[in-house]
Design an enzyme around this catalytic site. Structure first.
Site, PDB file in Angstrom:
ATOM      1  CB  CYS A 299      -1.040   0.085   1.259  1.00  0.00           C
ATOM      2  SG  CYS A 299      -0.298  -0.244   2.855  1.00  0.00           S
TER       3      CYS A 299
ATOM      4  CG  ASP B 119      -8.481   2.462   0.605  1.00  0.00           C
ATOM      5  OD1 ASP B 119      -7.398   2.217   0.894  1.00  0.00           O
ATOM      6  OD2 ASP B 119      -9.419   1.990   1.334  1.00  0.00           O
TER       7      ASP B 119
ATOM      8  CG  HIS C 238      -5.780  -0.574   1.553  1.00  0.00           C
ATOM      9  ND1 HIS C 238      -5.745   0.661   2.003  1.00  0.00           N
ATOM     10  CD2 HIS C 238      -4.518  -1.313   2.114  1.00  0.00           C
ATOM     11  CE1 HIS C 238      -4.665   0.961   2.606  1.00  0.00           C
ATOM     12  NE2 HIS C 238      -3.902  -0.178   2.993  1.00  0.00           N
TER      13      HIS C 238
END
Length: 391
Positions: free
Chosen positions: A77, A273, A275
């Site tokens: 990440c 994000d 993820h």
């Protein structure tokens, strides 16, 4: 893996949106969402947000180096967050801050070229494969977690290596100088980083091979702003940097989960994000009709500034000398207004206390060996988060 769930989707119902009418700042652009212009401001904000490039976990790419990793799920990440920041710098440089992703016509070559740079293959200059290879000296390895400081230094190495590699084939992959604003070993272990104008000038001259005194420049500022979470003294300055015209946002997030933060409203910071897991893709340079939907997101997530992990990195892009001078003026003014807790300061020349880069001996920002990101069991909050970190 721990994920951040505070999110909402902008739309007619604006589910989860607060009643705040405060301005929203998104990478240097202000959006007025007061009652008079609410619909117009929110629509413009949503279009801008969804035009930013997002990089997420990918699966099914060729193994990284000698490893068996064909996916970066649960560990990549921070690498993906950093790719997003550099992608925005390229967008601003090649297409301008006002660019928005077209929805009803052929894509531009410049846009396709940018996405191609970040394809999930060793052949692409800014792939996760290339980042890990360049960052070995700073602990980057397939399957391992990394913090913002190591990430910034790895980009510095990668960009310079690709500059040498591509210089004879036209413009380098990153057509700008890169300067990681951090002191020498002692400065990195204590004191607010100092951006030295003389050092920035040197980086620009090196980039242009001495042909020009100045060049476009990417500034990366890795910081540790407390223990456990961001010290409240830094929050006003952290909020303010999103209003800088040169802002590229912030790498960081919650403990164990790096994100790319690009905007702010009151005490809430908006982020992209990384993820979500998507199939690996490499955009072909010749395909102006490529499906680029996996590089954009209309879901707008937010977290509070005071809940952020203190290990983070700030990015800025300055197009020319005038833009850099404007940035330095804004940064100096922000430091003066910080009540003794500047994120970083600006100086004309290196400090006499340092043998290399500038190093401040003021407020401590901690050690560059900062916490890791994307741990399955991230470190929890630390007691005494209002204290300075000395190591």
């Amino acid at each position: 893996m721990r994920r951040i769930h505070e999110s909402f989707v902008l739309g007619s119902a604006r589910t989860g949106l607060s009643n705040s009418t405060s301005d929203i700042w998104l990478l240097g652009v202000r959006y007025n969402v007061s009652s008079d212009d609410e619909a117009v401001g929110l629509a413009a904000f949503e279009q801008d947000f969804s035009s930013r490039v997002i990089m997420t976990y990918r699966k099914g790419f060729d193994a990284i180096g000698d490893s068996s990793y064909t996916s970066d799920v649960n560990w990549g990440c921070m690498l993906r967050s950093s790719q997003m920041l550099v992608a925005q710098a390229l967008l601003f440089h090649r297409l301008g801050r006002s660019w928005r992703k077209p929805s009803d016509k052929l894509l531009t070559q410049e846009y396709i070229d940018i996405l191609h740079h970040f394809g999930d293959t060793e052949a692409c200059p800014f792939s996760i494969h290339s980042l890990i290879q360049s960052g070995k000296a700073y602990g980057l390895a397939a399957g391992s977690w990394v913090g913002p400081y190591a990430m910034c230094r790895s980009w510095e190495i990668l960009v310079r290596s690709k500059r040498e590699e591509l210089i004879n084939h036209g413009e380098p992959a990153l057509p700008m100088a890169i300067y990681v604003v951090s002191g020498d070993e002692d400065g990195e272990r204590g004191g607010a980083p100092v951006l030295c104008i003389e050092d920035a000038k040197r980086h620009c001259s090196e980039f242009s091979r001495g042909q020009s005194e100045w060049a476009p420049i990417l500034l990366l500022v890795p910081l540790v702003l407390g223990l456990g979470k961001v010290n409240p003294r830094y929050v006003p300055s952290l909020r303010a940097i999103f209003s800088f015209p040169q802002s590229l946002g912030v790498l960081g997030g919650k403990p164990g989960a790096s994100t790319y933060m690009i905007g702010v409203q009151d005490e809430e910071v908006f982020y992209l994000d990384p993820h979500e897991v998507q199939p690996a893709v490499t955009i072909n340079r010749d395909n102006l009709e490529a499906d680029t939907s996996s590089y954009h997101c209309s879901v707008i997530r937010h977290i509070t500034l005071d809940s952020l992990d203190p290990s983070l990195a700030i990015g800025f892009y300055c197009r020319d000398k005038d833009d850099f001078d404007n940035f330095c003026s804004r940064a100096s003014e922000l430091a003066k207004e910080s009540n003794g807790a500047p994120l970083f300061t600006v100086a004309e020349t290196p400090s006499s206390n340092s043998n290399s880069n500038c190093a401040s001996r003021g407020v401590s920002h901690g050690d560059p060996d900062e916490g890791d990101y994307c741990r399955d069991e991230p470190t929890g909050p630390t007691e005494g988060e209002d204290d300075w970190q000395f190591l």
